[in-house]
Motif scaffolding. Structure first.
Motif, PDB file in Angstrom:
ATOM      1  N   GLY A 255      -0.356 -46.866   2.150  1.00  0.00           N
ATOM      2  CA  GLY A 255      -0.161 -47.078   3.545  1.00  0.00           C
ATOM      3  C   GLY A 255       1.029 -47.730   4.043  1.00  0.00           C
ATOM      4  N   ASP A 256       0.734 -47.984   5.299  1.00  0.00           N
ATOM      5  CA  ASP A 256       1.903 -48.632   6.027  1.00  0.00           C
ATOM      6  C   ASP A 256       1.449 -50.014   6.838  1.00  0.00           C
ATOM      7  N   GLY A 257       2.325 -50.635   7.515  1.00  0.00           N
ATOM      8  CA  GLY A 257       1.944 -51.894   8.255  1.00  0.00           C
ATOM      9  C   GLY A 257       1.403 -52.901   7.143  1.00  0.00           C
ATOM     10  N   SER A 258       0.418 -53.421   7.572  1.00  0.00           N
ATOM     11  CA  SER A 258      -0.360 -54.368   6.594  1.00  0.00           C
ATOM     12  C   SER A 258      -1.389 -53.705   5.343  1.00  0.00           C
ATOM     13  N   SER A 259      -1.139 -52.485   5.615  1.00  0.00           N
ATOM     14  CA  SER A 259      -2.335 -51.792   4.667  1.00  0.00           C
ATOM     15  C   SER A 259      -1.823 -52.078   3.146  1.00  0.00           C
ATOM     16  N   PRO A 260      -0.727 -52.000   2.783  1.00  0.00           N
ATOM     17  CA  PRO A 260      -0.293 -52.126   1.232  1.00  0.00           C
ATOM     18  C   PRO A 260      -0.839 -53.766   0.798  1.00  0.00           C
ATOM     19  N   GLU A 261      -1.104 -54.633   1.716  1.00  0.00           N
ATOM     20  CA  GLU A 261      -1.547 -55.735   1.434  1.00  0.00           C
ATOM     21  C   GLU A 261      -3.183 -55.671   1.021  1.00  0.00           C
TER      22      GLU A 261
ATOM     23  N   MET B 268       1.997 -41.356   1.632  1.00  0.00           N
ATOM     24  CA  MET B 268       1.186 -40.643   2.775  1.00  0.00           C
ATOM     25  C   MET B 268       1.825 -41.499   3.987  1.00  0.00           C
ATOM     26  N   GLY B 269       1.909 -40.545   4.982  1.00  0.00           N
ATOM     27  CA  GLY B 269       2.352 -41.516   6.368  1.00  0.00           C
ATOM     28  C   GLY B 269       3.575 -41.855   6.502  1.00  0.00           C
ATOM     29  N   GLY B 270       3.940 -43.068   7.133  1.00  0.00           N
ATOM     30  CA  GLY B 270       5.069 -43.506   7.385  1.00  0.00           C
ATOM     31  C   GLY B 270       6.063 -43.737   5.792  1.00  0.00           C
TER      32      GLY B 270
ATOM     33  N   VAL C 276      -2.483 -45.425   7.832  1.00  0.00           N
ATOM     34  CA  VAL C 276      -1.091 -45.124   8.088  1.00  0.00           C
ATOM     35  C   VAL C 276      -0.726 -45.376   9.396  1.00  0.00           C
ATOM     36  N   GLY C 277       0.596 -45.079   9.655  1.00  0.00           N
ATOM     37  CA  GLY C 277       1.305 -45.230  11.136  1.00  0.00           C
ATOM     38  C   GLY C 277       1.758 -46.598  11.556  1.00  0.00           C
ATOM     39  N   GLY C 278       2.420 -46.625  12.556  1.00  0.00           N
ATOM     40  CA  GLY C 278       2.853 -47.928  13.100  1.00  0.00           C
ATOM     41  C   GLY C 278       4.049 -47.336  14.058  1.00  0.00           C
ATOM     42  N   PRO C 279       4.556 -48.406  14.795  1.00  0.00           N
ATOM     43  CA  PRO C 279       5.519 -48.143  15.890  1.00  0.00           C
ATOM     44  C   PRO C 279       6.869 -47.522  15.537  1.00  0.00           C
ATOM     45  N   LYS C 280       7.233 -47.718  14.126  1.00  0.00           N
ATOM     46  CA  LYS C 280       8.414 -47.281  13.387  1.00  0.00           C
ATOM     47  C   LYS C 280       8.560 -45.723  13.827  1.00  0.00           C
ATOM     48  N   TRP C 281       7.417 -45.097  13.616  1.00  0.00           N
ATOM     49  CA  TRP C 281       7.183 -43.614  13.683  1.00  0.00           C
ATOM     50  C   TRP C 281       6.711 -42.897  14.908  1.00  0.00           C
ATOM     51  N   ASP C 282       6.404 -43.857  15.774  1.00  0.00           N
ATOM     52  CA  ASP C 282       5.839 -43.538  17.102  1.00  0.00           C
ATOM     53  C   ASP C 282       6.637 -42.540  17.788  1.00  0.00           C
ATOM     54  N   SER C 283       7.817 -42.437  17.728  1.00  0.00           N
ATOM     55  CA  SER C 283       8.838 -41.551  18.643  1.00  0.00           C
ATOM     56  C   SER C 283       8.817 -40.013  17.779  1.00  0.00           C
ATOM     57  N   LEU C 284       8.312 -39.831  16.427  1.00  0.00           N
ATOM     58  CA  LEU C 284       8.436 -38.531  16.237  1.00  0.00           C
ATOM     59  C   LEU C 284       7.420 -37.519  16.669  1.00  0.00           C
ATOM     60  N   PRO C 285       7.906 -36.149  16.712  1.00  0.00           N
ATOM     61  CA  PRO C 285       7.121 -35.255  17.040  1.00  0.00           C
ATOM     62  C   PRO C 285       5.680 -35.075  16.156  1.00  0.00           C
ATOM     63  N   GLY C 286       4.525 -34.517  16.925  1.00  0.00           N
ATOM     64  CA  GLY C 286       3.235 -34.533  16.326  1.00  0.00           C
ATOM     65  C   GLY C 286       3.365 -34.117  15.094  1.00  0.00           C
ATOM     66  N   GLU C 287       4.158 -32.958  14.723  1.00  0.00           N
ATOM     67  CA  GLU C 287       3.910 -32.380  13.068  1.00  0.00           C
ATOM     68  C   GLU C 287       4.508 -33.246  12.160  1.00  0.00           C
ATOM     69  N   LYS C 288       5.514 -34.222  12.656  1.00  0.00           N
ATOM     70  CA  LYS C 288       6.187 -35.344  11.409  1.00  0.00           C
ATOM     71  C   LYS C 288       5.675 -36.592  11.636  1.00  0.00           C
ATOM     72  N   ARG C 289       4.593 -36.833  12.577  1.00  0.00           N
ATOM     73  CA  ARG C 289       4.142 -38.147  12.382  1.00  0.00           C
ATOM     74  C   ARG C 289       3.068 -38.620  11.321  1.00  0.00           C
ATOM     75  N   PRO C 290       3.294 -39.969  10.968  1.00  0.00           N
ATOM     76  CA  PRO C 290       2.201 -40.323   9.823  1.00  0.00           C
ATOM     77  C   PRO C 290       0.746 -39.761   9.769  1.00  0.00           C
ATOM     78  N   GLU C 291       0.262 -39.650  11.171  1.00  0.00           N
ATOM     79  CA  GLU C 291      -1.115 -39.378  11.344  1.00  0.00           C
ATOM     80  C   GLU C 291      -1.436 -37.992  10.826  1.00  0.00           C
ATOM     81  N   LYS C 292      -0.390 -37.174  10.845  1.00  0.00           N
ATOM     82  CA  LYS C 292      -0.398 -35.813  10.496  1.00  0.00           C
ATOM     83  C   LYS C 292      -0.591 -35.909   9.019  1.00  0.00           C
TER      84      LYS C 292
ATOM     85  N   SER D 213      -3.348 -49.619  10.608  1.00  0.00           N
ATOM     86  CA  SER D 213      -2.657 -50.264   9.573  1.00  0.00           C
ATOM     87  C   SER D 213      -2.047 -51.652  10.190  1.00  0.00           C
ATOM     88  N   ALA D 214      -2.694 -52.042  11.445  1.00  0.00           N
ATOM     89  CA  ALA D 214      -2.382 -53.438  11.931  1.00  0.00           C
ATOM     90  C   ALA D 214      -0.972 -53.904  11.632  1.00  0.00           C
ATOM     91  N   PRO D 215       0.181 -53.401  11.922  1.00  0.00           N
ATOM     92  CA  PRO D 215       1.637 -53.660  11.879  1.00  0.00           C
ATOM     93  C   PRO D 215       1.873 -54.917  12.272  1.00  0.00           C
TER      94      PRO D 215
END
Ligand code: IPM
Ligand code: MG
Length: 356
Positions: free
Chosen positions: A10-16, A43-45, A74-90, A282-284
């Motif tokens: 995952g992303d953010g603090s998730s790998p920890e 998966m995700g970001g 998964v997820g975080g601000p880095k990928w927030d501006s991507l379109p729905g289909e390309k977002r980490p949550e997808k 993911s508590a980035p």
């Protein structure tokens, strides 16, 4: 036993917190003579950065070929501006749908040691909080068409909510079967005063209820349920609801237990191959600070042992270790209270390991 576990860090603090969870799993394997083979899955970001796709087919395939999947967030601000289909949550949604995991189980149980951390009044907490949200996970508005039409400046957006009788029936059964093993009460949550999907939901649940005469079944509108969860959570045993209502209510249910950082979840379909993940994100903001609470993920690993591998005593061992650490007054920053010792992600796991 030997088991193949797909691991999504995952992303953010998730790998920890995933890394700490694997230390706990390794300790359990050593103690009980098991071997867990881990396969990393992107998966995700992380997958977007490496492959330009939140869940490439080859990565999903690795999950399908494993005995279970341990997932961070998964997820975080880095990928927030991507379109729905390309977002980490997808990626997460494709994982759930691609593995047929329609049944998401999210326990809301207060650890007595954390009663102080609950935002509810002590008099409400004292009555007990111990219920499970059974959330439908592969249908509803999450998986209907998402459409934005019209010219820039006058756009119209639509998200289509769809439920079939079959989808409602199979999740309803999980709820009734779960309640049978507990306090025998199902609260079916819908918005039948407005939505057709909810009116079908209610009809199918009522039909099912006749097959489970030993289980009490009540309907509750979702807005009322949101209120009842804070007013009188002791009334609930098993709540069953559609995908989006379950998403919202499970965050609410987690926080009344003291911290969202303590709540694990399982997602299962027709086989024992499931996905196990904390319900928090993911508590980035905590990434790289050794500050995130690993317990929800560690408890998710315990659920994996219990439900996918039938390793009952191994799962108990992890839960008892967490209990002992809370008893000893160790906390992470998210659920600290007076007189407790706040530890980092690694150090609280060290304490848990002492009890494995
Ligand atoms: C959850 C999360 C996800 C959901 C997001 C990340 C897509 O909030 O698992 O509760 O809405 O299902
Ligand atoms: Mg959520």
């Amino acid at each position: 036993m030997e088991k193949k576990v797909a691991v999504i860090r995952g992303d953010g603090s998730s790998p920890e917190f995933v890394r700490e969870t694997l230390r706990v799993l390794d300790a359990v394997a050593k103690k009980y003579g098991h071997v867990f083979h881990y396969t990393d899955v992107a998966m995700g970001g992380d997958a977007i950065d490496r492959f330009g796709d939140p869940l490439p087919e080859a990565e999903l395939q690795k999950c399908r070929e494993s005995d279970s999947v341990l997932l961070g967030s998964v997820g975080g601000p880095k990928w927030d501006s991507l379109p729905g289909e390309k977002r980490p949550e997808k990626g997460l949604l494709r994982l759930r749908a691609g593995m047929g995991l329609y049944s998401n189980c999210r326990p809301a149980k207060i650890w007595p040691q954390l009663a102080d951390a609950s935002p509810l009044k002590p008099s409400i907490v004292a009555k007990g909080i111990d219920f499970i949200i059974v959330r439908e996970l592969t249908g509803g508005v999450y998986f209907g068409d998402h459409i934005t039409e019209g010219e820039e400046g006058s756009e119209v957006a639509k998200d289509i909510m769809v439920y079939s009788r079959g989808e409602i029936e199979r999740i309803g059964r999980i709820a009734f079967e779960t309640a049978r093993k507990r306090r025998k009460k199902v609260t079916s949550v819908d918005k039948a005063n407005v939505l057709d999907t909810s009116r079908l939901w209610r009809k199918v649940i009522h039909e099912l209820a006749k097959e489970y005469p030993d289980v009490e079944c009540e309907d509750m509108l979702v807005d009322n349920c949101a209120m009842q969860i804070v007013k009188n959570p002791a009334q609930f045993d098993v709540i069953v609801t559609e995908n989006m209502f379950g998403d919202i209510l499970s965050d609410e249910a987690s926080i009344i237990t003291g911290s969202i950082g303590m709540i694990p979840s399982s997602s299962l379909g027709e086989t024992t191959v499931g996905v196990y993940e904390p319900i928090h994100g993911s508590a980035p903001d905590l990434a790289g600070k050794n500050a995130v609470n690993p317990v929800a993920c560690i408890l998710s690993a315990a659920m994996m042992l219990r439900y996918s591998f039938s390793m009952e005593k191994e799962a108990d061992c992890i839960e008892q270790a967490v209990n002992a650490v809370l008893d000893a007054g160790f906390r992470t920053a998210d659920n600290k209270s007076e007189g407790c010792t706040v530890l980092g992600t690694v150090e609280i796991t060290d304490e848990i390991l002492k009890h494995i």
